[in-house]
Design an enzyme around this catalytic site. Structure first.
Site, short mmCIF file in Angstrom:
data_model
loop_
_atom_site.label_atom_id
_atom_site.label_comp_id
_atom_site.label_asym_id
_atom_site.label_seq_id
_atom_site.Cartn_x
_atom_site.Cartn_y
_atom_site.Cartn_z
N ARG A 197 0.75 -1.15 -0.14
CA ARG A 197 -0.05 0.02 0.04
C ARG A 197 1.00 1.22 0.19
NH1 ARG A 197 -5.41 -1.25 2.74
NH2 ARG A 197 -6.00 0.82 2.27
N LYS B 272 3.15 -19.83 4.93
CA LYS B 272 2.39 -20.30 6.30
C LYS B 272 2.19 -19.00 7.02
CE LYS B 272 4.66 -21.73 9.85
NZ LYS B 272 4.97 -20.65 10.57
N HIS C 102 9.15 -23.50 4.77
CA HIS C 102 10.45 -23.33 4.44
C HIS C 102 11.55 -24.54 5.08
CE1 HIS C 102 11.03 -21.47 8.28
NE2 HIS C 102 12.16 -21.61 8.30
N LYS D 121 15.30 -26.68 3.48
CA LYS D 121 16.35 -26.62 4.25
C LYS D 121 17.29 -27.71 3.77
CE LYS D 121 14.86 -24.73 8.68
NZ LYS D 121 15.66 -23.54 8.97
N GLU E 275 14.30 -22.78 19.57
CA GLU E 275 14.84 -21.45 19.28
C GLU E 275 15.26 -20.82 20.54
OE1 GLU E 275 12.64 -19.29 16.18
OE2 GLU E 275 11.19 -20.71 16.91
N ASP F 16 2.26 -22.35 14.98
CA ASP F 16 3.35 -21.72 14.32
C ASP F 16 4.48 -22.79 13.75
OD1 ASP F 16 4.77 -19.56 13.33
OD2 ASP F 16 6.12 -19.65 15.28
N HIS G 204 5.97 -27.40 10.25
CA HIS G 204 7.34 -27.93 10.30
C HIS G 204 7.54 -29.12 10.96
CE1 HIS G 204 7.84 -23.55 8.96
NE2 HIS G 204 8.05 -23.17 10.20
C1 BG6 Z 1 8.58 -19.61 11.24
C2 BG6 Z 1 7.75 -19.36 12.48
O1 BG6 Z 1 7.85 -20.43 10.17
O2 BG6 Z 1 9.77 -20.36 11.41
C3 BG6 Z 1 8.98 -18.52 13.31
O3 BG6 Z 1 6.81 -18.59 12.15
C4 BG6 Z 1 10.03 -19.41 13.56
O4 BG6 Z 1 8.22 -18.34 14.48
C5 BG6 Z 1 10.84 -19.79 12.24
O5 BG6 Z 1 10.94 -18.55 14.36
C6 BG6 Z 1 11.76 -20.77 12.68
O6 BG6 Z 1 12.63 -20.91 11.39
P1 BG6 Z 1 14.19 -21.30 11.29
O7 BG6 Z 1 14.30 -21.57 9.96
O8 BG6 Z 1 14.85 -20.26 11.99
O9 BG6 Z 1 14.13 -22.51 12.38
#
Ligand code: BG6
Length: 486
Positions: free
Chosen positions: A43, A142, A172, A176, A210, A229, A234
């Site tokens: 926007r 996602k 994603h 990897k 994390e 999430d 994942h």
């Molecule tokens: C994302 C989540 O899909 O993956 C985040 O929304 C998370 O909260 C991230 O931090 C982790 O990805 P990676 O590649 O850093 O493990």
């Protein structure tokens, strides 16, 4: 091949943190065809030059190996363009169409890096503007929806405009290198397949830890939580990679058919099993790597009475002949002791130990990050002589250690770079099919429902630890321990 990549959410977090850096790397690696254009859509009122100037310092924040020099950036920035769009206005899509027609690209990829509630509207408007012909693919970030019903609704609308082959749902983790290596490990080698079953494997543990907190995403995270999430997507994708049967070929649907079967075989949750087999936690103030950090409830844009979980540990099983009875333990959380993602395959103890020393030695550790490697743990004889009258020396634990960053020092690309290249090329193997994704929602939904009714709060854990003690108790019931405890 010429391409136009349209980035909806072109000034958003994902665009500048992940997508643009990945596109810059792809450009630098010479993987983007000459003349391919990238159009940021948002926007904001920006010219092409203002967009290029806005992005430059953001890309230059990257660590030195990935940071563009001024000249590199100039070269990349020639691809960048910007279009101001109000996504609810049909006329905006007419302008997009006109812009795309000026390029006549062979492939058009529309990457929806916006909030998912806008996906149906964007897809419908793309369709109405005639931007859904064979050249067009749409990439959906996602989280796709908030629950099964919303995911189905999004998929219904997407399918009314695009074919399944045109709709690429991104996770994603599948991009990897370490996760692709899991496929290579299982289906490019004969070594593990005979052991890859309940007769030899005692348990499977998946940790996606994390050390970061929710940062600036408090608002989003508070509506989402760790289960939606990280687990629904994942972690479950990793489960499918570990548990799937060998596909008949390496084509996208052969692989996705097998992954779907795994998701359908996951033990369904009941009210009792949610309370027994799922632990949810929330971080409190603590210290990560020696630095004091606030608790979740003190984070920006998080209500002080939030019940959102920042940690989940759970136990499940894959109910089929290969895996019956083998516990799969999954845990993920923010503000844990360190950033570490790995899968540990614990093999069964020796049936009849004849040496002194531990009886349960074999495990395969698949390291996803920060390092990308494999460790195969076993027992070995040191070969030293023991004095007369002393006990025979016990076997010692040792491991074979494979570091893929050393083995393949060049040409390893990041997850988003790989997936963006696949999206441009129309390779679907590493994208999630709608039925997989809906099945994953179906499986987590009872957990969300029980939590909604359950008056108990998420269990507190101190930032910088490995989560609430209940997580250790969960795996201890199966006679297991998380890696840092064993
Ligand atoms: C994302 C989540 O899909 O993956 C985040 O929304 C998370 O909260 C991230 O931090 C982790 O990805 P990676 O590649 O850093 O493990």
């Amino acid at each position: 091949m010429s391409f136009d990549l349209v980035l909806f959410g072109g000034t958003g977090d994902l665009a500048w943190r992940k997508l643009m850096p990945a596109l810059f790397q792809a450009h630098r690696h010479g993987n983007l065809p000459e003349g391919g254009r990238i159009l940021g859509v948002a926007r904001d009122d920006l010219s092409d030059d203002a967009y290029r100037a806005w992005l430059k310092p953001k890309l230059q924040e990257a660590d030195s190996a990935k940071r563009p020099s001024d000249a590199d950036y100039e070269d990349f920035a020639r691809r960048l363009h910007f279009l101001r769009m109000d996504l609810s206005q049909p006329e905006a899509y007419g302008r997009l169409r006109a812009w795309l027609e000026s390029g006549r690209a062979d492939t058009i990829v529309c990457y929806l890096a916006t909030s998912p509630h806008l996906f149906p509207q964007i897809c419908e408007q793309l369709g109405a503007a005639g931007l859904n012909d064979k050249r067009v693919r749409v990439v959906l970030e996602k989280p796709l929806g908030h629950d099964l019903a919303s995911a189905r609704e999004i998929n219904r609308v997407v399918r009314s405009v695009f074919t399944e082959q045109q709709a690429l749902r991104i996770d994603h983790y599948l991009g990897k290198p370490s996760v692709q290596n899991l496929m290579a490990l299982r289906f490019g080698n004969v070594l593990f397949e005979p052991l890859w079953r309940r007769e030899s494997i005692a348990s499977v543990q998946i940790t996606l830890a994390e050390s970061l907190g929710v940062g600036t995403r408090g608002d989003f995270y508070n509506r989402t939580g760790a289960l939606r999430d990280m687990v629904q997507n994942h972690a479950l994708q990793l489960v499918t990679m570990i548990a799937m049967e060998p596909p008949s070929s390496n084509d996208a649907d052969s692989i996705r058919d097998e992954k779907l079967k795994v998701l359908r075989s996951l033990k369904p949750f009941t009210e009792d099993s949610v309370l027994r087999d799922v632990v949810r936690g929330q971080y409190r103030a603590g210290a990560v790597a020696g630095v004091a950090v606030p608790g979740y409830l003190e984070e920006a844009k998080v209500p002080s009475d939030s019940r959102t979980e920042t940690f989940v540990a759970l136990r499940t099983e894959v109910q089929n002949w290969r895996w019956a009875g083998v516990p799969f333990h999954i845990r993920t959380g923010k503000r844990l002791a360190q950033r570490e993602s790995e899968i540990v395959i614990h093999f069964r103890p020796l049936p009849h130990p004849i040496f002194a020393g531990p009886a349960q030695a074999n495990k395969l550790v698949i390291k996803l990050q920060p390092e990308d490697g494999l460790e195969l743990h076993m027992l070995a004889a040191r070969g030293s002589a023991s004095a007369l009258g002393q006990q025979v020396e016990a076997l010692s634990p040792v491991f074979l250690d494979l570091d893929f960053d050393k083995v393949f020092p060049t040409q390893r690309v990041g997850a988003y770079e790989r997936l963006l290249m696949d999206a441009l090329a129309g390779r679907l193997n590493l994208f999630v099919r709608s039925d997989e994704q809906e099945q994953a929602w179906r499986w987590v939904e009872p957990v969300l429902e029980v939590w909604k009714r359950d008056p108990a709060l998420p269990k507190p854990y101190q930032a910088g630890t490995w989560g609430p003690p209940a997580s250790s108790a969960l795996v201890a019931r199966d006679g297991c321990a998380w890696p840092e405890e064993s």
